[in-house]
Motif scaffolding. Structure first.
Motif, PDB file in Angstrom:
ATOM      1  N   PRO A  57       0.960  -1.214  -0.014  1.00  0.00           N
ATOM      2  CA  PRO A  57      -0.044   0.019  -0.033  1.00  0.00           C
ATOM      3  C   PRO A  57       0.947   1.121   0.150  1.00  0.00           C
ATOM      4  O   PRO A  57       1.956   1.561   0.926  1.00  0.00           O
ATOM      5  N   THR A  58       0.564   2.274  -0.718  1.00  0.00           N
ATOM      6  CA  THR A  58       1.394   3.102  -1.226  1.00  0.00           C
ATOM      7  C   THR A  58       0.743   4.800  -1.201  1.00  0.00           C
ATOM      8  O   THR A  58      -0.274   4.738  -1.348  1.00  0.00           O
ATOM      9  N   VAL A  59       1.504   5.579  -0.379  1.00  0.00           N
ATOM     10  CA  VAL A  59       1.041   6.969  -0.537  1.00  0.00           C
ATOM     11  C   VAL A  59       1.788   7.815  -1.652  1.00  0.00           C
ATOM     12  O   VAL A  59       2.932   7.664  -1.561  1.00  0.00           O
ATOM     13  N   ALA A  60       0.855   8.223  -2.697  1.00  0.00           N
ATOM     14  CA  ALA A  60       1.647   8.633  -3.693  1.00  0.00           C
ATOM     15  C   ALA A  60       1.481  10.367  -3.520  1.00  0.00           C
ATOM     16  O   ALA A  60       0.595  10.903  -2.978  1.00  0.00           O
ATOM     17  N   ILE A  61       2.857  10.844  -3.919  1.00  0.00           N
ATOM     18  CA  ILE A  61       3.064  12.234  -3.391  1.00  0.00           C
ATOM     19  C   ILE A  61       3.298  12.979  -4.671  1.00  0.00           C
ATOM     20  O   ILE A  61       4.260  12.509  -5.400  1.00  0.00           O
ATOM     21  N   ASP A  62       2.172  13.785  -5.192  1.00  0.00           N
ATOM     22  CA  ASP A  62       2.298  14.674  -6.390  1.00  0.00           C
ATOM     23  C   ASP A  62       2.349  13.995  -7.835  1.00  0.00           C
ATOM     24  O   ASP A  62       1.651  14.426  -8.642  1.00  0.00           O
ATOM     25  N   VAL A  63       2.712  12.556  -7.837  1.00  0.00           N
ATOM     26  CA  VAL A  63       2.791  11.729  -8.903  1.00  0.00           C
ATOM     27  C   VAL A  63       1.979  10.579  -8.523  1.00  0.00           C
ATOM     28  O   VAL A  63       2.237   9.760  -7.927  1.00  0.00           O
ATOM     29  N   PRO A  64       0.888  10.271  -9.543  1.00  0.00           N
ATOM     30  CA  PRO A  64      -0.079   9.073  -9.150  1.00  0.00           C
ATOM     31  C   PRO A  64       0.731   7.816  -9.223  1.00  0.00           C
ATOM     32  O   PRO A  64       1.926   7.603 -10.225  1.00  0.00           O
ATOM     33  N   GLN A  65       0.513   6.860  -8.661  1.00  0.00           N
ATOM     34  CA  GLN A  65       1.314   5.414  -8.552  1.00  0.00           C
ATOM     35  C   GLN A  65       0.431   4.299  -8.553  1.00  0.00           C
ATOM     36  O   GLN A  65       0.553   3.443  -7.629  1.00  0.00           O
ATOM     37  N   ALA A  66      -0.309   4.253  -9.696  1.00  0.00           N
ATOM     38  CA  ALA A  66      -1.099   2.955  -9.661  1.00  0.00           C
ATOM     39  C   ALA A  66      -0.329   1.854 -10.208  1.00  0.00           C
ATOM     40  O   ALA A  66       0.689   2.009 -10.941  1.00  0.00           O
ATOM     41  N   PRO A  67      -0.435   0.479  -9.708  1.00  0.00           N
ATOM     42  CA  PRO A  67      -1.685   0.251  -8.865  1.00  0.00           C
ATOM     43  C   PRO A  67      -1.671   0.022  -7.461  1.00  0.00           C
ATOM     44  O   PRO A  67      -2.723  -0.184  -6.982  1.00  0.00           O
ATOM     45  N   CYS A  68      -0.525   0.507  -6.950  1.00  0.00           N
ATOM     46  CA  CYS A  68      -0.427   0.406  -5.497  1.00  0.00           C
ATOM     47  C   CYS A  68      -0.770   1.510  -4.680  1.00  0.00           C
ATOM     48  O   CYS A  68      -1.122   1.413  -3.619  1.00  0.00           O
ATOM     49  N   GLU A  69      -1.247   2.473  -5.404  1.00  0.00           N
ATOM     50  CA  GLU A  69      -1.524   3.780  -4.738  1.00  0.00           C
ATOM     51  C   GLU A  69      -3.038   3.466  -3.809  1.00  0.00           C
ATOM     52  O   GLU A  69      -4.043   2.992  -4.276  1.00  0.00           O
ATOM     53  N   ILE A  81      -3.688   6.339  -1.475  1.00  0.00           N
ATOM     54  CA  ILE A  81      -3.935   7.689  -1.303  1.00  0.00           C
ATOM     55  C   ILE A  81      -3.096   8.462  -2.294  1.00  0.00           C
ATOM     56  O   ILE A  81      -1.945   8.259  -2.343  1.00  0.00           O
ATOM     57  N   PHE A  82      -3.555   9.437  -2.794  1.00  0.00           N
ATOM     58  CA  PHE A  82      -2.929  10.450  -3.568  1.00  0.00           C
ATOM     59  C   PHE A  82      -2.717  11.901  -2.593  1.00  0.00           C
ATOM     60  O   PHE A  82      -3.774  12.518  -2.082  1.00  0.00           O
ATOM     61  N   ILE A  83      -1.861  12.296  -2.333  1.00  0.00           N
ATOM     62  CA  ILE A  83      -1.669  13.433  -1.824  1.00  0.00           C
ATOM     63  C   ILE A  83      -0.724  14.558  -2.459  1.00  0.00           C
ATOM     64  O   ILE A  83       0.409  14.286  -3.203  1.00  0.00           O
ATOM     65  N   GLY A  84      -1.419  15.895  -2.745  1.00  0.00           N
ATOM     66  CA  GLY A  84      -0.584  16.594  -3.734  1.00  0.00           C
ATOM     67  C   GLY A  84      -1.584  17.998  -3.620  1.00  0.00           C
ATOM     68  O   GLY A  84      -2.349  18.268  -2.972  1.00  0.00           O
ATOM     69  N   ALA A  85      -1.358  18.646  -4.728  1.00  0.00           N
ATOM     70  CA  ALA A  85      -1.966  20.122  -5.119  1.00  0.00           C
ATOM     71  C   ALA A  85      -3.507  19.869  -5.464  1.00  0.00           C
ATOM     72  O   ALA A  85      -3.704  18.808  -6.421  1.00  0.00           O
ATOM     73  N   ASP A  86      -4.164  20.586  -5.218  1.00  0.00           N
ATOM     74  CA  ASP A  86      -5.399  20.710  -5.873  1.00  0.00           C
ATOM     75  C   ASP A  86      -5.645  21.541  -6.751  1.00  0.00           C
ATOM     76  O   ASP A  86      -5.419  22.882  -6.864  1.00  0.00           O
ATOM     77  N   VAL A 135       0.148  31.979  -5.657  1.00  0.00           N
ATOM     78  CA  VAL A 135      -0.734  30.895  -4.911  1.00  0.00           C
ATOM     79  C   VAL A 135       0.490  30.053  -4.557  1.00  0.00           C
ATOM     80  O   VAL A 135       1.235  29.369  -5.008  1.00  0.00           O
ATOM     81  N   ALA A 136       0.192  29.705  -3.048  1.00  0.00           N
ATOM     82  CA  ALA A 136       1.257  28.758  -2.419  1.00  0.00           C
ATOM     83  C   ALA A 136       0.886  27.484  -2.611  1.00  0.00           C
ATOM     84  O   ALA A 136      -0.293  27.131  -2.511  1.00  0.00           O
ATOM     85  N   TYR A 137       1.751  26.459  -2.802  1.00  0.00           N
ATOM     86  CA  TYR A 137       1.464  25.220  -2.819  1.00  0.00           C
ATOM     87  C   TYR A 137       2.147  24.407  -1.402  1.00  0.00           C
ATOM     88  O   TYR A 137       1.645  23.247  -1.208  1.00  0.00           O
ATOM     89  N   ASP A 152      -6.116  13.347  -0.548  1.00  0.00           N
ATOM     90  CA  ASP A 152      -6.064  14.467   0.457  1.00  0.00           C
ATOM     91  C   ASP A 152      -5.071  15.662  -0.062  1.00  0.00           C
ATOM     92  O   ASP A 152      -3.989  15.302  -0.348  1.00  0.00           O
ATOM     93  N   LEU A 153      -5.763  16.495  -0.366  1.00  0.00           N
ATOM     94  CA  LEU A 153      -5.301  17.619  -1.454  1.00  0.00           C
ATOM     95  C   LEU A 153      -4.787  18.870  -0.580  1.00  0.00           C
ATOM     96  O   LEU A 153      -5.455  19.273   0.548  1.00  0.00           O
ATOM     97  N   MET A 154      -3.854  19.647  -0.930  1.00  0.00           N
ATOM     98  CA  MET A 154      -3.258  20.834  -0.286  1.00  0.00           C
ATOM     99  C   MET A 154      -4.636  21.988  -0.241  1.00  0.00           C
ATOM    100  O   MET A 154      -5.069  22.046  -1.193  1.00  0.00           O
ATOM    101  N   VAL A 155      -4.449  22.477   0.863  1.00  0.00           N
ATOM    102  CA  VAL A 155      -5.185  23.786   0.966  1.00  0.00           C
ATOM    103  C   VAL A 155      -4.304  24.918   0.411  1.00  0.00           C
ATOM    104  O   VAL A 155      -3.232  24.943   1.064  1.00  0.00           O
ATOM    105  N   HIS A 156      -4.770  25.672  -0.678  1.00  0.00           N
ATOM    106  CA  HIS A 156      -3.904  26.768  -1.005  1.00  0.00           C
ATOM    107  C   HIS A 156      -4.432  28.303  -0.654  1.00  0.00           C
ATOM    108  O   HIS A 156      -5.381  28.344  -0.469  1.00  0.00           O
ATOM    109  N   ASP A 157      -3.474  29.028  -0.784  1.00  0.00           N
ATOM    110  CA  ASP A 157      -3.569  30.487  -0.389  1.00  0.00           C
ATOM    111  C   ASP A 157      -2.846  31.291  -1.330  1.00  0.00           C
ATOM    112  O   ASP A 157      -1.732  30.893  -1.930  1.00  0.00           O
ATOM    113  N   PHE A 158      -3.419  32.480  -1.420  1.00  0.00           N
ATOM    114  CA  PHE A 158      -2.854  33.462  -2.336  1.00  0.00           C
ATOM    115  C   PHE A 158      -1.923  34.635  -1.470  1.00  0.00           C
ATOM    116  O   PHE A 158      -2.445  35.330  -0.654  1.00  0.00           O
TER     117      PHE A 158
END
Length: 223
Positions: A10-22, A24-29, A176-178, A204-210
Motif C-alpha cells: 500500500p502506497t502513499v503517492a506524493i504529487d505523482v500518481p502511482q497506480a496500481p499500488c496507490e 491515497i494521493f497527496i498533492g496539489a488541488d 498561489v502557495a503550494y 488528501d489535497l493541499m489547501v492553497h492560499d494567495f
C-alpha cells in the motif's frame, strides 16, 4: 515499475500518481489553486484598475493536460468571477514547452513576441499555471523591454524564486502557495494508517492560499 519493486505494498503517492499500488494521493488541488490565483488577481485588478486591462497572458503546459486544464481553467474562471467574462481578443496563451525543454527561455521568447505585438498595452495581466520560474522569466523579459510597469504578475507556487518579487515589486500582485513544506503533515498520518491496516481516503489535497505583500510575513516570516 515502482509498485512492482516492492510487491505492490500500500502506497502513499506524493504529487505523482502511482497506480496500481496507490491507496491515497497527496498533492496539489490544481483547480482550487487556479481559482485562488484567478480571484486573487481579479480582486486586485478590480480595486486598482476597475477591471480594465489590455491583455491576459497565461503561461501554460498544455502537454500536461491533467495539470494545466484545471489550473489554467480555474485561473481564468476565478478571474472572471471578479471581473466578468474575458473577451477572446484579450486572451493569450504561452506554451512553456514550445521550442524545447527550456521552459523559462521558451516563455521569455514568446512573451517578448507578445509585447512586440502589443506596443500600446499598458495593463498586461500575466498568470503562470506552468509555475514560478516561467513567471520570473516573463517578468524579466518585461523589464528588459522597458515594459515592467505595464505588467501585473500572478504566479503559481510562491516558492523561493518569487517571494522576493512579491516583497520588492509592486507589479507582482501575488502567488498561489503550494506549501510543499506542509506535505509531511498529510503524508505521515496516511502512511501510519496504512501500516496499521486502516482505511484512508483516496486523496488528501493541499489547501492553497494567495500570498501577497500584505500577508507574506504570516506564511514566510523572517526571510
Amino acid at each position: 515499475n515502482i509498485c512492482d519493486a516492492y510487491g505492490n505494498l500500500p502506497t502513499v503517492a506524493i504529487d505523482v500518481p502511482q497506480a496500481p499500488c496507490e491507496k491515497i494521493f497527496i498533492g496539489a488541488d490544481n483547480y482550487a489553486a487556479g481559482i485562488v490565483g484567478g480571484e486573487g488577481l481579479g480582486n486586485f485588478v478590480q480595486k486598482q484598475l476597475d477591471c480594465q486591462y489590455d491583455a491576459y497572458v497565461s503561461i501554460d503546459i498544455p502537454s500536461i493536460p491533467s495539470v494545466n486544464g484545471p489550473r489554467a481553467g480555474g485561473n481564468k474562471e476565478g478571474f472572471e468571477n471578479i471581473c466578468g467574462p474575458m473577451p477572446d481578443s484579450k486572451y493569450f496563451s504561452i506554451d512553456a514547452f514550445q521550442g524545447g525543454p527550456d521552459q523559462p527561455e521558451n516563455s521569455r521568447r514568446q512573451f517578448t513576441d507578445i509585447l512586440t505585438a502589443l506596443p500600446n498595452a499598458k495593463n498586461i495581466l500575466v498568470v503562470a499555471p506552468a509555475g514560478d520560474p516561467m513567471a520570473v522569466a516573463v517578468f524579466n523579459a518585461g523589464k528588459a523591454a522597458g515594459r515592467e510597469k505595464d505588467i501585473w504578475m500572478s504566479s503559481q507556487g510562491a516558492d523561493g524564486t518569487t517571494r522576493p518579487f512579491i516583497r520588492e515589486s509592486s507589479q507582482w500582485v501575488g502567488a498561489v502557495a503550494y506549501f510543499p513544506e506542509r506535505y509531511g503533515e498529510l503524508v505521515l498520518p496516511a502512511a501510519i494508517k496504512l501500516a496499521k491496516g486502516e482505511s484512508v481516503p483516496t486523496q488528501d489535497l493541499m489547501v492553497h492560499d494567495f500570498v501577497t505583500i500584505d500577508n507574506i510575513d504570516s506564511f514566510y516570516p523572517n526571510e
